[in-house]
Design an enzyme around this catalytic site. Structure first.
Site, PDB file in Angstrom:
ATOM      1  N   HIS A 239      95.940 -27.083 125.379  1.00 44.95           N
ATOM      2  CA  HIS A 239      97.054 -27.091 124.428  1.00 44.95           C
ATOM      3  C   HIS A 239      97.510 -25.694 123.989  1.00 44.95           C
ATOM      4  O   HIS A 239      97.838 -25.468 122.824  1.00 44.95           O
ATOM      5  CB  HIS A 239      96.689 -27.928 123.201  1.00 44.95           C
TER       6      HIS A 239
ATOM      7  N   HIS B 273     103.127 -33.872 119.370  1.00 42.00           N
ATOM      8  CA  HIS B 273     101.856 -34.607 119.361  1.00 42.00           C
ATOM      9  C   HIS B 273     101.789 -35.609 118.197  1.00 42.00           C
ATOM     10  O   HIS B 273     100.721 -35.812 117.615  1.00 42.00           O
ATOM     11  CB  HIS B 273     100.695 -33.610 119.271  1.00 42.00           C
TER      12      HIS B 273
ATOM     13  N   TYR C 129     101.396 -39.034 116.179  1.00 43.98           N
ATOM     14  CA  TYR C 129     100.676 -40.298 116.318  1.00 43.98           C
ATOM     15  C   TYR C 129     101.439 -41.385 115.565  1.00 43.98           C
ATOM     16  O   TYR C 129     101.926 -41.159 114.454  1.00 43.98           O
ATOM     17  CB  TYR C 129      99.279 -40.197 115.699  1.00 43.98           C
TER      18      TYR C 129
ATOM     19  N   GLU D 103     102.547 -38.126 124.459  1.00 47.47           N
ATOM     20  CA  GLU D 103     102.839 -36.723 124.714  1.00 47.47           C
ATOM     21  C   GLU D 103     103.712 -36.608 125.967  1.00 47.47           C
ATOM     22  O   GLU D 103     103.201 -36.463 127.076  1.00 47.47           O
ATOM     23  CB  GLU D 103     101.545 -35.935 124.890  1.00 47.47           C
TER      24      GLU D 103
END
Length: 344
Positions: free
Chosen positions: A110, A184, A186, A307
């Protein structure tokens, strides 16, 4: 322009103020974005019963983000780069233009420890109206986290009157480099575990990976496996796998990813110009501090992350889509998240 009351202080990072930008549309949906990490912090909207929900899973305050980074990074809502996903330490990388990358146990993840997720981004432009938006910018210096080229990046977050959240990245470099950006965030659209959500992933194959989740260069067909979501079905089958951390190769059709909660009636449809989506749905999330919803820390499979990006480890695989951004060219990544209500 958006008035000053739509920008609030959210915390402080390395002596700089962190701001939260709130974008509100005509149906009272609110999108919240942080200048730290160009982070998607919240999306607050009404469900089919008129109940107010925040469908973005993450910490309640900036202290929680900071503590999480130190304890176990989940990259909640962060912009990820310069390279989203994993790059393996191989001889070709060490002898090429990525010779300065830092690796931990043979893996660069990342964008490094202080990648784009851990920077303060500049507010470049704020707009109101039918589609309120904010553009954030960051100048990444040559060899920052080991990546060549002075890189200029902008990300545009916008919210439509129809509850479409669009995230668009553009970037240019003054020398050839590699680039693979994503967000990213959620999601949990309902009252409980996402294993009760219905999900559709228009992907006929996934990347095969080794024990470090590094792609081998091979592909696995999803048909007849626990990874087969080509037709919508409950996510409960991921319990066979202990969760997901998997790169799906997307068909280039509209709405490649769909998620639906019968409890709330909220349906999410995702469309992207990227070739893949790494889908991450952990069995548990170990929050370092109080989450916005306490249930997320108590249940199994509390969230799912989509992603959208290029393939992980593409610099090591000539058969993967190229991740090279050449000097003078413009990188473009566009993903839309369309939220609708289903009353049944």
């Amino acid at each position: 322009m958006i008035a000053a009351e739509h920008i609030s202080e959210f915390g402080e990072f390395n002596g700089e103020k962190v701001h939260c930008i709130s974008l509100k549309n005509k149906v009272d949906t609110v999108l919240r974005v942080l200048t730290w990490g160009a982070t998607w912090h919240a999306l607050e909207l009404n469900d089919k019963n008129g109940t107010r929900r925040d469908v973005i899973v993450g910490p309640k305050n900036f202290k929680g983000y900071q503590q999480q980074t130190k304890k176990q990074a989940y990259f909640f809502g962060n912009t990820i780069g310069r390279y989203a996903g994993r790059i393996a330490e191989r001889k070709e990388i060490r002898n090429g233009n990525l010779a300065s990358l830092e690796f931990e146990n043979g893996v660069h993840l990342h964008g490094g420890l202080n990648g784009l997720h851990n920077k303060i981004w500049e507010i470049v432009e704020l707009n109101s109206g039918e589609e309120p938006s904010v553009i954030l910018g960051f100048e990444s210096a040559n060899l920052e986290e080991g990546y060549p080229g002075n890189l200029s990046i902008k990300v545009n977050f916008s919210l439509s009157a129809q509850n479409r959240v669009s995230i668009s990245y553009t970037a240019t470099s003054d020398s050839d480099t590699v680039l693979n950006l994503t967000n990213h965030a959620y999601f949990n659209l309902g009252d409980n575990s996402v294993e009760h959500h219905a999900c559709q992933i228009t992907a006929k194959k996934i990347l095969e990976t080794d024990e470090k989740l590094i792609p081998t260069g091979n592909f696995i067909l999803t048909a007849g496996t626990a990874y087969d979501f080509y037709k919508s079905k409950e996510l409960s089958q991921i319990k066979q796998l202990g969760g997901l951390d998997t790169c799906f190769v997307l068909d280039q059709v509209s709405s490649q990813l769909k998620l639906f909660s019968k409890a709330s009636g909220i349906k999410l449809e995702i469309e992207t110009n990227q070739p893949a989506a790494v889908i991450f749905a952990p069995k548990h999330i170990a929050f370092a501090s109080e989450p916005k919803n306490h249930l997320w820390s108590e249940i199994e499979y509390p969230a799912i992350c989509f992603e959208t990006q290029n393939f992980p480890d593409a610099p090591n695989h000539p058969n993967f889509p190229s991740s090279i951004l050449k000097k003078g060219e413009t990188y473009r990544h566009e993903t839309s998240f369309n939220f609708n209500l289903i009353q049944k």
